[in-house]
Structure formats: structure tokens, C-alpha cells
Design an enzyme around this catalytic site. Sequence first.
Site, PDB file in Angstrom:
ATOM      1  CB  THR A  52      86.581  85.049  -1.148  1.00  0.00           C
ATOM      2  OG1 THR A  52      86.655  83.818  -0.446  1.00  0.00           O
ATOM      3  CG2 THR A  52      86.036  84.817  -2.542  1.00  0.00           C
ATOM      4  CB  THR A  53      86.441  90.234  -0.601  1.00  0.00           C
ATOM      5  OG1 THR A  53      85.244  89.537  -0.260  1.00  0.00           O
ATOM      6  CG2 THR A  53      86.076  91.590  -1.174  1.00  0.00           C
ATOM      7  NE  ARG A 146      83.316  83.409  -3.601  1.00  0.00           N
ATOM      8  CZ  ARG A 146      83.784  84.029  -4.680  1.00  0.00           C
ATOM      9  NH1 ARG A 146      84.661  83.438  -5.465  1.00  0.00           N
ATOM     10  NH2 ARG A 146      83.380  85.231  -4.984  1.00  0.00           N
TER      11      ARG A 146
END
Length: 299
Positions: A52-53, A146
Site C-alpha cells: 500500500t505504501t 482500506r
Amino acid sequence: MGKFNKDIIFKGAATALVTPFDENGAVDYKAFAKLIDFQIDGGIDALVICGTTGEGSTLTDEEHRECIRFSVEHIAGRVPVIAGTGSNDTDYANSLSKYACDVGADALLLVTPYYNKATPKGLIKSFLDTAEKTDKPIILYNVPSRTGVNITMPVYRELAKHERIVAVKEASGNMSQIAEIAAELSDDLAIYSGNDDQIVPILSLGGQGVISVLSNVMPKETHDICQKFFDGDVAGSRELQLKYLELINNLFIEVNPIPVKTACGLMNLCSDLMRLPLCEMDDANKAKLAASMAKAGLI
């Protein structure tokens, strides 16, 4: 609790690494190499690529594969490489996962299917399908904020039986659920904190470490939070956790990875450019982030 039955991929801190872009919006591999070396020089225990990052959701298929391949090659066995290969399309996750295995990634990070979601039965079938079609250890990634999907205990119980499903990155924030995993499944699922503000609490439940955003800018300190705990210096570990709590909170003042990418830019580690729909930070939030970075001695 008995003896852990599976090989542990890493113990300590793994960085969910940002993916640097150049002024034309392309992946900047020179900066990528610099980031990787900064992490390893800082004593990080493993690296997660294209999570995700790492803005994996806006990388093209070709870029996603090349980022994994490049990272494996540049890291060259210095620390384990964990490839983010989860998707809401299981066939695509399988294709990407097989590629990551073929080019030498040490493990896979598989997020729960997002947007289209899945029933508990669908989650089990999806994760097992990938596990059966690949040959590397798998870390499940539970981040309901998320994805809109939580991995429940019945699902964990079923998945923990598979020899290649060895760990979970728990970012639900639900300490009661994490305690339940630790109480019941600690022989078969290593637990990694997915939240930087919960490293010490999860270690205290028997967690093996953290998959961290903070460590993009503080690899040594994040490693030290874990190592001190493992060495029996719980007070020292807690002290570091609390010392950097303000910075941790400000790294999530806007949706990740906007603040951490901005922080990397402020430290001249890489460009702070992101791909839409992510965009530059609000000025007031950026000032707040910069102030906490200065307080932590980063800028």
C-alpha cells in the site's frame, strides 16, 4: 502455546517501502536503489515492495513486476524481500505472485480482496488458490479500513492449516482480535503489527515484529523498538514507541502514503511526487509533520 511450526520470514521491523517517482511520473530506479541502501544501512530486518505504501495500486503491471525484480536484484540477499502481490482479482494476484516467486522474492504479502470484497468462504478459497499456485511463504494482510473486509477467526483457523500461509500483518487495530489469534494460532501464524502505534502491544502478545511506515524515515529506531523488546528491555522498547508517537500519528494525518512520501522528500531521500488520486499534502498538515520530524531530529 507450543513451538512455532513454520519458518519465520523475518523477526523485527520490515519497511513497507515507498516507490519513488521522477518528475515525469516514472519509477525512479536510481532513487529506489538509494532508498533500499538507506534501509539496509539503518539495520532494517526486511523490505516490503509494492505494498500500500509503495502505491502498488497505481503501478502498471509492467512497473509492478519490474519494481519487484529490481528490488530482489539490488537487495541481493542482504535482507528478505516481501513482494506485495495481492489483488481483488485472484487470477491476477496469482500471476503476479508466481512472477515474484520466479524472480527470487522471499515471501508474498497478500491483502484481502478490496472493493468487490468476499465472503469468508471466498476469502479462504482465494488465499488457498494463490498458496497452491505459488511456492513461497505467504503473509496475509488484514486492513479492513482500506478493504472493507476483516479476516475473522474462522477464516484464520482454516488458512493457518496451510504450510505456506505462515504469518499475518494485522492492521485491523482490533487488539482483542489480535489477542485471539495469538492465543489460538500462535503455533502456525506469526503476527506482525500493521500499525506503528501498536508495535509494543502486539509484541507483548507474542508478535514477531512490524511491517512499518515509520521505518521509511527511521529504520534504525523502528528496528530498535523491536530488538529492545526481544532482548528483554521492555521499558526501553516502550520508551521509543512513545517517544515517536507524535511522529507516527502525523505520518497518518492524511491517507498513507501521502505524509511518509512527503517526509521522504523533506529528508531528500527521494521525490515527494505521488500518482493521482494521491496528491500533495495540505500546507497546515505538512507544517505539522515537519515540526514532528524536526523534534525527532530528522530534519
